[in-house]
Design an enzyme around this catalytic site. Structure first.
Site, PDB file in Angstrom:
ATOM      1  N   GLY A  89       0.779  -1.128   0.097  1.00 30.31           N
ATOM      2  CA  GLY A  89      -0.075  -0.075  -0.066  1.00 30.31           C
ATOM      3  C   GLY A  89       0.780   1.436  -0.031  1.00 30.31           C
ATOM      4  O   GLY A  89       1.966   1.126   0.570  1.00 30.31           O
ATOM      5  N   CYS A  90       0.314   2.348  -0.530  1.00 26.50           N
ATOM      6  CA  CYS A  90       1.173   3.727  -0.741  1.00 26.50           C
ATOM      7  C   CYS A  90       1.529   4.277   0.881  1.00 26.50           C
ATOM      8  O   CYS A  90       2.525   4.328   0.815  1.00 26.50           O
ATOM      9  CB  CYS A  90       0.183   4.617  -1.339  1.00 26.50           C
ATOM     10  SG  CYS A  90      -1.423   4.979  -0.866  1.00 26.50           S
ATOM     11  N   HIS A  91       0.631   4.096   1.628  1.00 24.08           N
ATOM     12  CA  HIS A  91       1.152   4.801   2.978  1.00 24.08           C
ATOM     13  C   HIS A  91       2.064   3.676   3.780  1.00 24.08           C
ATOM     14  O   HIS A  91       2.856   4.049   4.382  1.00 24.08           O
ATOM     15  CB  HIS A  91      -0.186   5.149   3.753  1.00 24.08           C
ATOM     16  CG  HIS A  91      -1.164   6.012   3.381  1.00 24.08           C
ATOM     17  ND1 HIS A  91      -0.775   7.412   3.321  1.00 24.08           N
ATOM     18  CD2 HIS A  91      -2.456   6.016   2.789  1.00 24.08           C
ATOM     19  CE1 HIS A  91      -1.876   8.179   2.922  1.00 24.08           C
ATOM     20  NE2 HIS A  91      -2.882   7.302   2.502  1.00 24.08           N
ATOM     21  N   THR A 141       4.182   2.018   2.301  1.00 24.21           N
ATOM     22  CA  THR A 141       5.431   1.868   1.733  1.00 24.21           C
ATOM     23  C   THR A 141       6.133   2.905   2.521  1.00 24.21           C
ATOM     24  O   THR A 141       7.310   2.870   3.031  1.00 24.21           O
ATOM     25  CB  THR A 141       5.297   2.321   0.299  1.00 24.21           C
ATOM     26  OG1 THR A 141       4.759   1.037  -0.474  1.00 24.21           O
ATOM     27  CG2 THR A 141       6.542   2.757  -0.214  1.00 24.21           C
TER      28      THR A 141
END
Length: 313
Positions: free
Chosen positions: A116-118, A120
């Site tokens: 997931g972006c967050h 990461t």
């Protein structure tokens, strides 16, 4: 030798389109394209899923689980961009630089879950410090993460780009204020934390970009390092990585900008602070290293290509 066949299931979504942009001009793969009028036809999708050497799943969680069940070809390898398999047994977490041996695990796996972006941003700073024995696993972590609106998909993009949009969208918007964001399970499990962090994402009026920040009290860290020490540890940990870099200590200036790495597939970590406190910030593109760029990097590793092929540095 024939080119490996690659299929993007869900190419029409934001992540799928970004993956397609990175792969569309490549001559070292054969990109399988389903007819537009059959992209929701289960039997037709099944044919493509089983014909491919590697499949990207750019789908909602339930649809991603269904897609996996449709794959009967034991040679088809999968990169799932959804949340569905990030903490699932038998799936490798697709963050090559994060932990010792992770790149090799990705290389030889048939099932890779894209981060997931967050998660990461959070994991890029927290996981190494735990791995190095500096950050205790029971540390009471807090994190906030500024993000562009493209991560919300087509509906949110349309909301922010509507000519008559709500004026409130001009201002930053904390969300998931119930402290139960869907990235928390992977943040906790991959880092090896005893407890999930207090995590607050903040939506901004920018298309893409991300800045994820963790703040530490140094006296609670093992060995009581100062901010410079923490910087040096992370700089050594990521030494020689092409897509993750640690900026020089004290050289960031008075401001960090959420969109600084928009359009790039790399990630930069800035460490600042004092003897008593440390500030860790990961800056990257939520659609790049936070999603589609990471997915293509994982494909490159799995298929034996140059790791940065098709990526923007």
């Amino acid at each position: 030798m024939s080119k490996p066949k690659v299929y993007i299931d869900g190419k029409e979504g934001t992540t799928g389109l970004q993956i397609y942009e990175r792969l569309g001009g490549r001559e070292d793969i054969e990109l399988l394209l389903i007819d537009e009028d059959k992209r929701k036809d289960t039997e037709e999708r099944k044919k493509f899923l089983n014909a491919a050497d590697l499949v990207f799943l750019c789908l909602p969680d339930a649809a991603a689980v269904e897609a996996v069940s449709l794959i009967e070809n034991p040679k088809t390898r999968i990169i799932d961009a959804s949340t569905a398999h990030r903490t699932a047994e038998g799936w490798v977490y697709g963050f090559a630089e994060l932990l010792p041996g992770q790149r090799q695990r990705i290389k030889f796996s048939s099932r890779v879950a894209n981060p997931g972006c967050h998660a990461t941003g959070f994991l890029s700073t927290v996981a190494p410090l735990i791995e190095l024995g500096v950050l205790p696993r029971d540390y009471p972590l807090s994190c906030y993460s500024l993000t562009g609106y493209s991560g919300g998909g087509k509906k949110m993009i349309a909301e922010y780009e509507a000519p008559d949009r709500d004026p409130l969208l001009d201002s930053p918007a904390p969300y998931a204020i119930g402290l139960c964001h869907k990235h928390l399970p992977e943040m906790r499990q991959v880092a090896g934390l005893d407890f999930p962090p207090n995590f607050l994402p903040v939506l901004g009026d920018i298309y893409k970009g991300m800045a994820t920040t963790v703040m530490l009290q140094n006296h609670l860290l093992n060995g009581t390092p100062n901010a410079q020490d923490v910087h040096d540890l992370l700089a050594g940990y990521y030494q020689d990585q092409k897509l993750v870099q640690v900026t020089p200590f004290g050289g960031a200036g008075p401001r960090l900008y959420t969109s600084q790495l928009a359009g790039k597939d790399s990630l930069e970590i800035t460490v600042s602070g004092t003897q008593e406190q440390t500030l860790l910030t990961a800056q990257f593109d939520n659609l790049g290293k936070g999603a589609s760029g990471a997915a293509v990097q994982n494909m490159n590793i799995m298929m034996g290509f140059e790791e940065t092929a098709g990526l923007s540095l």
